[in-house]
Design a protein around this motif. Structure first.
Motif, PDB file in Angstrom:
ATOM      1  N   PHE A 115      99.064 -11.288  22.459  1.00 26.70           N
ATOM      2  CA  PHE A 115     100.047 -10.264  22.119  1.00 26.70           C
ATOM      3  C   PHE A 115     100.552 -10.470  20.691  1.00 26.70           C
ATOM      4  O   PHE A 115     100.654  -9.511  19.916  1.00 26.70           O
ATOM      5  CB  PHE A 115     101.218 -10.277  23.109  1.00 26.70           C
ATOM      6  CG  PHE A 115     102.198  -9.159  22.885  1.00 26.70           C
ATOM      7  CD1 PHE A 115     101.944  -7.892  23.372  1.00 26.70           C
ATOM      8  CD2 PHE A 115     103.374  -9.379  22.185  1.00 26.70           C
ATOM      9  CE1 PHE A 115     102.845  -6.850  23.160  1.00 26.70           C
ATOM     10  CE2 PHE A 115     104.277  -8.347  21.968  1.00 26.70           C
ATOM     11  CZ  PHE A 115     104.012  -7.086  22.458  1.00 26.70           C
ATOM     12  N   ASP A 116     100.843 -11.715  20.327  1.00 27.62           N
ATOM     13  CA  ASP A 116     101.300 -12.015  18.961  1.00 27.62           C
ATOM     14  C   ASP A 116     100.262 -11.583  17.929  1.00 27.62           C
ATOM     15  O   ASP A 116     100.601 -10.987  16.904  1.00 27.62           O
ATOM     16  CB  ASP A 116     101.596 -13.508  18.803  1.00 27.62           C
ATOM     17  CG  ASP A 116     102.845 -13.955  19.533  1.00 27.62           C
ATOM     18  OD1 ASP A 116     103.656 -13.094  19.948  1.00 27.62           O
ATOM     19  OD2 ASP A 116     103.005 -15.182  19.706  1.00 27.62           O
ATOM     20  N   LEU A 118      97.844  -9.290  18.312  1.00 35.86           N
ATOM     21  CA  LEU A 118      97.664  -7.836  18.307  1.00 35.86           C
ATOM     22  C   LEU A 118      98.834  -7.096  17.666  1.00 35.86           C
ATOM     23  O   LEU A 118      98.661  -5.973  17.179  1.00 35.86           O
ATOM     24  CB  LEU A 118      97.448  -7.322  19.731  1.00 35.86           C
ATOM     25  CG  LEU A 118      96.138  -7.727  20.388  1.00 35.86           C
ATOM     26  CD1 LEU A 118      96.126  -7.314  21.852  1.00 35.86           C
ATOM     27  CD2 LEU A 118      94.954  -7.130  19.650  1.00 35.86           C
ATOM     28  N   THR A 119     100.010  -7.701  17.699  1.00 40.50           N
ATOM     29  CA  THR A 119     101.196  -7.036  17.152  1.00 40.50           C
ATOM     30  C   THR A 119     101.653  -7.686  15.845  1.00 40.50           C
ATOM     31  O   THR A 119     102.785  -7.469  15.416  1.00 40.50           O
ATOM     32  CB  THR A 119     102.348  -7.046  18.176  1.00 40.50           C
ATOM     33  OG1 THR A 119     102.666  -8.398  18.508  1.00 40.50           O
ATOM     34  CG2 THR A 119     101.969  -6.269  19.434  1.00 40.50           C
ATOM     35  N   GLU A 120     100.768  -8.429  15.240  1.00 40.91           N
ATOM     36  CA  GLU A 120     101.090  -9.066  13.960  1.00 40.91           C
ATOM     37  C   GLU A 120     101.511  -7.996  12.949  1.00 40.91           C
ATOM     38  O   GLU A 120     100.891  -6.940  12.844  1.00 40.91           O
ATOM     39  CB  GLU A 120      99.867  -9.819  13.423  1.00 40.91           C
ATOM     40  CG  GLU A 120     100.152 -10.669  12.224  1.00 40.91           C
ATOM     41  CD  GLU A 120      98.946 -11.497  11.811  1.00 40.91           C
ATOM     42  OE1 GLU A 120      98.828 -11.777  10.617  1.00 40.91           O
ATOM     43  OE2 GLU A 120      98.129 -11.834  12.677  1.00 40.91           O
ATOM     44  N   TRP A 122     104.286  -6.320  13.199  1.00 39.93           N
ATOM     45  CA  TRP A 122     105.294  -5.472  13.832  1.00 39.93           C
ATOM     46  C   TRP A 122     106.647  -6.165  13.734  1.00 39.93           C
ATOM     47  O   TRP A 122     106.735  -7.389  13.774  1.00 39.93           O
ATOM     48  CB  TRP A 122     104.986  -5.266  15.301  1.00 39.93           C
ATOM     49  CG  TRP A 122     103.797  -4.406  15.623  1.00 39.93           C
ATOM     50  CD1 TRP A 122     102.766  -4.077  14.799  1.00 39.93           C
ATOM     51  CD2 TRP A 122     103.514  -3.804  16.877  1.00 39.93           C
ATOM     52  NE1 TRP A 122     101.859  -3.300  15.471  1.00 39.93           N
ATOM     53  CE2 TRP A 122     102.302  -3.121  16.750  1.00 39.93           C
ATOM     54  CE3 TRP A 122     104.173  -3.782  18.093  1.00 39.93           C
ATOM     55  CZ2 TRP A 122     101.730  -2.410  17.791  1.00 39.93           C
ATOM     56  CZ3 TRP A 122     103.602  -3.082  19.143  1.00 39.93           C
ATOM     57  CH2 TRP A 122     102.394  -2.391  18.989  1.00 39.93           C
ATOM     58  N   GLU A 124     110.268  -7.367  15.232  1.00 41.08           N
ATOM     59  CA  GLU A 124     110.667  -7.848  16.556  1.00 41.08           C
ATOM     60  C   GLU A 124     111.185  -6.692  17.417  1.00 41.08           C
ATOM     61  O   GLU A 124     110.926  -6.643  18.615  1.00 41.08           O
ATOM     62  CB  GLU A 124     111.724  -8.951  16.455  1.00 41.08           C
ATOM     63  CG  GLU A 124     111.144 -10.330  16.236  1.00 41.08           C
ATOM     64  CD  GLU A 124     110.114 -10.736  17.286  1.00 41.08           C
ATOM     65  OE1 GLU A 124     110.401 -10.659  18.497  1.00 41.08           O
ATOM     66  OE2 GLU A 124     108.998 -11.115  16.886  1.00 41.08           O
ATOM     67  N   ARG A 126     110.227  -3.532  17.319  1.00 44.88           N
ATOM     68  CA  ARG A 126     109.096  -2.738  17.794  1.00 44.88           C
ATOM     69  C   ARG A 126     108.372  -3.469  18.929  1.00 44.88           C
ATOM     70  O   ARG A 126     107.969  -2.859  19.921  1.00 44.88           O
ATOM     71  CB  ARG A 126     108.127  -2.452  16.645  1.00 44.88           C
ATOM     72  CG  ARG A 126     106.981  -1.543  17.048  1.00 44.88           C
ATOM     73  CD  ARG A 126     106.113  -1.165  15.874  1.00 44.88           C
ATOM     74  NE  ARG A 126     105.052  -0.272  16.308  1.00 44.88           N
ATOM     75  CZ  ARG A 126     103.910  -0.112  15.672  1.00 44.88           C
ATOM     76  NH1 ARG A 126     103.693  -0.765  14.541  1.00 44.88           N
ATOM     77  NH2 ARG A 126     102.996   0.689  16.126  1.00 44.88           N
ATOM     78  N   ARG A 127     108.213  -4.783  18.794  1.00 44.54           N
ATOM     79  CA  ARG A 127     107.563  -5.582  19.836  1.00 44.54           C
ATOM     80  C   ARG A 127     108.367  -5.510  21.138  1.00 44.54           C
ATOM     81  O   ARG A 127     107.792  -5.315  22.212  1.00 44.54           O
ATOM     82  CB  ARG A 127     107.418  -7.035  19.379  1.00 44.54           C
ATOM     83  CG  ARG A 127     106.400  -7.227  18.260  1.00 44.54           C
ATOM     84  CD  ARG A 127     106.552  -8.590  17.582  1.00 44.54           C
ATOM     85  NE  ARG A 127     106.604  -9.693  18.510  1.00 44.54           N
ATOM     86  CZ  ARG A 127     105.553 -10.441  18.858  1.00 44.54           C
ATOM     87  NH1 ARG A 127     104.375 -10.188  18.331  1.00 44.54           N
ATOM     88  NH2 ARG A 127     105.700 -11.430  19.703  1.00 44.54           N
ATOM     89  N   PHE A 130     108.060  -2.015  22.682  1.00 44.48           N
ATOM     90  CA  PHE A 130     106.743  -1.830  23.298  1.00 44.48           C
ATOM     91  C   PHE A 130     106.676  -2.572  24.630  1.00 44.48           C
ATOM     92  O   PHE A 130     106.217  -2.020  25.640  1.00 44.48           O
ATOM     93  CB  PHE A 130     105.643  -2.312  22.344  1.00 44.48           C
ATOM     94  CG  PHE A 130     104.248  -2.089  22.856  1.00 44.48           C
ATOM     95  CD1 PHE A 130     103.775  -0.811  23.087  1.00 44.48           C
ATOM     96  CD2 PHE A 130     103.404  -3.161  23.086  1.00 44.48           C
ATOM     97  CE1 PHE A 130     102.483  -0.598  23.555  1.00 44.48           C
ATOM     98  CE2 PHE A 130     102.117  -2.970  23.552  1.00 44.48           C
ATOM     99  CZ  PHE A 130     101.652  -1.693  23.788  1.00 44.48           C
ATOM    100  N   GLN A 131     107.169  -3.804  24.647  1.00 40.25           N
ATOM    101  CA  GLN A 131     107.207  -4.574  25.889  1.00 40.25           C
ATOM    102  C   GLN A 131     108.032  -3.835  26.940  1.00 40.25           C
ATOM    103  O   GLN A 131     107.623  -3.712  28.089  1.00 40.25           O
ATOM    104  CB  GLN A 131     107.782  -5.962  25.652  1.00 40.25           C
ATOM    105  CG  GLN A 131     107.916  -6.772  26.924  1.00 40.25           C
ATOM    106  CD  GLN A 131     108.633  -8.096  26.713  1.00 40.25           C
ATOM    107  OE1 GLN A 131     109.054  -8.433  25.610  1.00 40.25           O
ATOM    108  NE2 GLN A 131     108.782  -8.843  27.783  1.00 40.25           N
TER     109      GLN A 131
END
Length: 146
Positions: A115-116, A118-120, A122, A124, A126-127, A130-131
């Motif tokens: 996940f980290d 793939l969302t590099e 982004w 915090e 936005r992460r 999304f979660q």
């Protein structure tokens, strides 16, 4: 032809990730199957449900015979223990062993690293959003989850 809508994007996302085995980099597919069995037993246990073969089959969306083979393989690998169900002694129930808990801890660490990656880039915020959106979709769908 118009651009795909959000429903199409959701199902493309589901199709894409459902074809990826839950394994670490370079690990064999059998390891991913063992993680899947442990995840199913863990999720059922968290919900207070007995982890019978039928419940595992329903949890991961496969037939009973496939779930039986999967549970047996995970037990032979030392990740699950099989015993009589507390609710019905005629049924067999799986529980995680300490090796199974370690396996899940390692799998969850790997999932967080993916996940980290793939969302590099982004934020915090936005992460987290999304979660939360993924969690909301799972809850609204009524689908079992861990």
């Amino acid at each position: 032809m118009s651009a795909p809508g959000p429903g199409q994007a959701l199902f493309a996302f589901v199709r894409y990730w459902s074809r990826r085995p839950p394994v670490g980099d370079g690990e064999p597919a059998e390891h991913g199957r063992l993680v899947l069995a442990a995840e199913a037993v863990h999720a059922l246990t968290l919900r207070g449900a007995a982890a019978t073969v039928n419940a595992v089959a329903q949890e991961i969306g496969i037939d009973q015979s496939g779930a039986s083979r999967l549970v047996k393989a995970a037990a032979l690998a030392g990740y699950l223990a099989i015993g009589a169900s507390e609710a019905d002694g005629r049924q067999r129930q799986a529980t995680l062993t300490s090796a199974g808990r370690t396996l899940l801890d390692q799998a969850h660490d790997w999932q967080e690293r993916v996940f980290d990656r793939l969302t590099e880039g982004w934020s915090e915020r936005r992460r987290r959003e999304f979660q939360q959106a993924m969690t909301d979709l799972i809850e609204r769908s009524g689908a079992p989850h861990a």
